[in-house]
Design a protein around this motif. Sequence first.
Motif, PDB file in Angstrom:
ATOM      1  N   ASN A 149       0.846  -1.195   0.000  1.00 48.41           N
ATOM      2  CA  ASN A 149       0.000   0.000   0.000  1.00 48.41           C
ATOM      3  C   ASN A 149       0.886   1.251   0.000  1.00 48.41           C
ATOM      4  O   ASN A 149       0.968   1.974   0.989  1.00 48.41           O
ATOM      5  CB  ASN A 149      -0.893  -0.041   1.247  1.00 48.41           C
ATOM      6  N   PRO A 150       1.581   1.489  -1.140  1.00 48.67           N
ATOM      7  CA  PRO A 150       2.534   2.602  -1.188  1.00 48.67           C
ATOM      8  C   PRO A 150       1.832   3.957  -1.179  1.00 48.67           C
ATOM      9  O   PRO A 150       0.692   4.063  -1.615  1.00 48.67           O
ATOM     10  CB  PRO A 150       3.256   2.379  -2.525  1.00 48.67           C
ATOM     11  N   VAL A 151       2.518   4.964  -0.657  1.00 47.83           N
ATOM     12  CA  VAL A 151       1.943   6.312  -0.668  1.00 47.83           C
ATOM     13  C   VAL A 151       1.945   6.841  -2.107  1.00 47.83           C
ATOM     14  O   VAL A 151       2.875   6.583  -2.881  1.00 47.83           O
ATOM     15  CB  VAL A 151       2.722   7.255   0.297  1.00 47.83           C
ATOM     16  N   ASN A 152       0.872   7.556  -2.457  1.00 42.66           N
ATOM     17  CA  ASN A 152       0.809   8.198  -3.772  1.00 42.66           C
ATOM     18  C   ASN A 152       1.538   9.534  -3.718  1.00 42.66           C
ATOM     19  O   ASN A 152       1.331  10.297  -2.780  1.00 42.66           O
ATOM     20  CB  ASN A 152      -0.649   8.503  -4.148  1.00 42.66           C
ATOM     21  N   ILE A 153       2.345   9.797  -4.721  1.00 42.16           N
ATOM     22  CA  ILE A 153       2.875  11.163  -4.879  1.00 42.16           C
ATOM     23  C   ILE A 153       1.983  11.836  -5.901  1.00 42.16           C
ATOM     24  O   ILE A 153       1.954  11.442  -7.078  1.00 42.16           O
ATOM     25  CB  ILE A 153       4.343  11.161  -5.356  1.00 42.16           C
ATOM     26  N   PHE A 154       1.206  12.820  -5.440  1.00 46.24           N
ATOM     27  CA  PHE A 154       0.211  13.435  -6.320  1.00 46.24           C
ATOM     28  C   PHE A 154       0.858  14.466  -7.243  1.00 46.24           C
ATOM     29  O   PHE A 154       0.882  15.658  -6.958  1.00 46.24           O
ATOM     30  CB  PHE A 154      -0.901  14.092  -5.495  1.00 46.24           C
ATOM     31  N   GLY A 155       1.400  13.966  -8.333  1.00 45.82           N
ATOM     32  CA  GLY A 155       1.967  14.852  -9.350  1.00 45.82           C
ATOM     33  C   GLY A 155       3.478  14.973  -9.224  1.00 45.82           C
ATOM     34  O   GLY A 155       3.994  15.277  -8.150  1.00 45.82           O
TER      35      GLY A 155
ATOM     36  N   GLY B 144       9.617  26.113   2.667  1.00 46.64           N
ATOM     37  CA  GLY B 144       8.848  25.117   1.933  1.00 46.64           C
ATOM     38  C   GLY B 144       9.629  23.830   1.730  1.00 46.64           C
ATOM     39  O   GLY B 144      10.850  23.858   1.560  1.00 46.64           O
ATOM     40  N   TYR B 145       8.920  22.704   1.768  1.00 47.73           N
ATOM     41  CA  TYR B 145       9.526  21.392   1.478  1.00 47.73           C
ATOM     42  C   TYR B 145       8.664  20.682   0.459  1.00 47.73           C
ATOM     43  O   TYR B 145       7.436  20.712   0.538  1.00 47.73           O
ATOM     44  CB  TYR B 145       9.628  20.550   2.758  1.00 47.73           C
ATOM     45  N   SER B 146       9.335  20.007  -0.462  1.00 46.23           N
ATOM     46  CA  SER B 146       8.592  19.282  -1.492  1.00 46.23           C
ATOM     47  C   SER B 146       8.146  17.928  -0.939  1.00 46.23           C
ATOM     48  O   SER B 146       8.670  17.447   0.076  1.00 46.23           O
ATOM     49  CB  SER B 146       9.467  19.069  -2.724  1.00 46.23           C
ATOM     50  N   VAL B 147       7.194  17.309  -1.645  1.00 48.92           N
ATOM     51  CA  VAL B 147       6.720  15.978  -1.241  1.00 48.92           C
ATOM     52  C   VAL B 147       7.920  15.011  -1.209  1.00 48.92           C
ATOM     53  O   VAL B 147       8.067  14.223  -0.265  1.00 48.92           O
ATOM     54  CB  VAL B 147       5.617  15.486  -2.196  1.00 48.92           C
ATOM     55  N   LYS B 148       8.793  15.105  -2.210  1.00 50.74           N
ATOM     56  CA  LYS B 148       9.957  14.197  -2.240  1.00 50.74           C
ATOM     57  C   LYS B 148      10.879  14.438  -1.049  1.00 50.74           C
ATOM     58  O   LYS B 148      11.448  13.495  -0.495  1.00 50.74           O
ATOM     59  CB  LYS B 148      10.715  14.338  -3.561  1.00 50.74           C
TER      60      LYS B 148
ATOM     61  N   ILE C 290      10.817   4.611   1.661  1.00 56.13           N
ATOM     62  CA  ILE C 290       9.356   4.769   1.748  1.00 56.13           C
ATOM     63  C   ILE C 290       8.754   4.271   0.430  1.00 56.13           C
ATOM     64  O   ILE C 290       8.977   4.885  -0.625  1.00 56.13           O
ATOM     65  CB  ILE C 290       8.983   6.255   1.951  1.00 56.13           C
ATOM     66  N   PRO C 291       7.979   3.195   0.475  1.00 56.67           N
ATOM     67  CA  PRO C 291       7.338   2.734  -0.761  1.00 56.67           C
ATOM     68  C   PRO C 291       6.390   3.816  -1.294  1.00 56.67           C
ATOM     69  O   PRO C 291       5.581   4.357  -0.540  1.00 56.67           O
ATOM     70  CB  PRO C 291       6.537   1.497  -0.315  1.00 56.67           C
ATOM     71  N   HIS C 292       6.541   4.143  -2.570  1.00 57.80           N
ATOM     72  CA  HIS C 292       5.690   5.197  -3.131  1.00 57.80           C
ATOM     73  C   HIS C 292       5.428   4.931  -4.613  1.00 57.80           C
ATOM     74  O   HIS C 292       6.171   4.187  -5.263  1.00 57.80           O
ATOM     75  CB  HIS C 292       6.339   6.574  -2.959  1.00 57.80           C
ATOM     76  N   VAL C 293       4.350   5.520  -5.124  1.00 60.27           N
ATOM     77  CA  VAL C 293       4.069   5.464  -6.564  1.00 60.27           C
ATOM     78  C   VAL C 293       3.755   6.871  -7.050  1.00 60.27           C
ATOM     79  O   VAL C 293       3.158   7.663  -6.320  1.00 60.27           O
ATOM     80  CB  VAL C 293       2.861   4.553  -6.919  1.00 60.27           C
ATOM     81  N   ASN C 294       4.194   7.158  -8.273  1.00 65.57           N
ATOM     82  CA  ASN C 294       3.862   8.448  -8.862  1.00 65.57           C
ATOM     83  C   ASN C 294       2.426   8.398  -9.372  1.00 65.57           C
ATOM     84  O   ASN C 294       2.052   7.479 -10.101  1.00 65.57           O
ATOM     85  CB  ASN C 294       4.817   8.768 -10.016  1.00 65.57           C
TER      86      ASN C 294
END
Length: 333
Positions: free
Chosen positions: A202-208, A259-263, A277-281
């Motif tokens: 259940n990886p976190v989504n990177i929204f954009g 400011g900090y980016s999602v990445k 951190i498991p993630h998907v674009n």
Amino acid sequence: MTRILVTGGAGYIGATAVELLLAQGHQISVLDDCSTGHAESLPSSVSFVEGSLLDRSAISLALQGCSSVIHFAGKSLVGESVIKPELYWSVNLIGSRNLLDEMRKAGVAKLVFSSSAATYGEPESVPIPESAPTRPTNAYGATKLAIDAMITDESRAHGLSAASLRYFNVAGAVKSQRGWLAERHDPETHLIPNVLNSTPENPVNIFGVDWPTADGTCIRDYVHVVDLIDAHIAALAAIEDGRIKRGTHEIINVGSGDGYSVKEVLQAAGLALGRNIPHVNSPRRSGDPAILIADIAKAKSLLNWRPTRDINQMVLDAANAFLNLTLSQESNK
Ligand code: UFG
């Protein structure tokens, strides 16, 4: 010694306020309907009224003996506010109206309110000062903006001394004697809890990843919940000592000014947890602006407040809370 009413004191941010105010020797009353809060967060020394802002008798009971109010209670999820605007207009706006009426009846004339950067909507430029145009893009932000206007009028007409703190992205956690006070929403939509919860299944989504930013991901201004509560305590002090005068309402941004980016948040979380951190674009989430950063000059000059905890500290505290909560939930199975 003063008694402060903390509305929404059983929620993540409100319970942190209760903890820090008690540590400073204040007496605390809490009004919370526990629709999203957790009554077990509250220590026994708190005078607790379980009730809604839509119930005037509950507000009146909770106000007994109080000389000021910190008003956190309300619905606070942007996505939900788009689907159920009536809930937000009712609980947030009518609830706050009831609170102001009951405060006036009870002669309580000092207020610090949880407003939001969502009042600004898509900014023309960053950092965002309090004088920026207010064009909320969802019902959540619209209700916070309407409440701010209501408080301004209430202050002018009826001698209230008030501060609205416009929060940017609140993060981090604090350990109380009863355990960690951390963000626990269900469903969870916020980035940091989702990052901590992410698993290979259940990886976190990177929204954009195609935003006009250096690494292509959205940039937000994260502020530690303890720094945020310190800003409330500083606002109350400014009301008490007359820097915020009777009959005036000050609107003040509270963020870190950075400011900090999602990445970058994913990287900080990877360091705190000691794993990737498991993630998907994923596609962009609708309604997200590319960059939100607060101009915090007013909080610094008027409240003499400064944030002292950086993103690594926020993520580390949130990760510690997450690991401890996960362990305690597992041991309860
Ligand atoms: N994000 C992801 N994946 C997720 C969750 C979020 O990539 O699973 C991204 C979002 O797209 C956004 C950033 O991470 O770019 C932060 O998102 P959050 O949902 O954590 O927070 P928001 O910036 O959307 O919302 C915050 C506050 C709101 C407030 C809003 C506007 O939580 O209360 O800022 O100021 F209204």
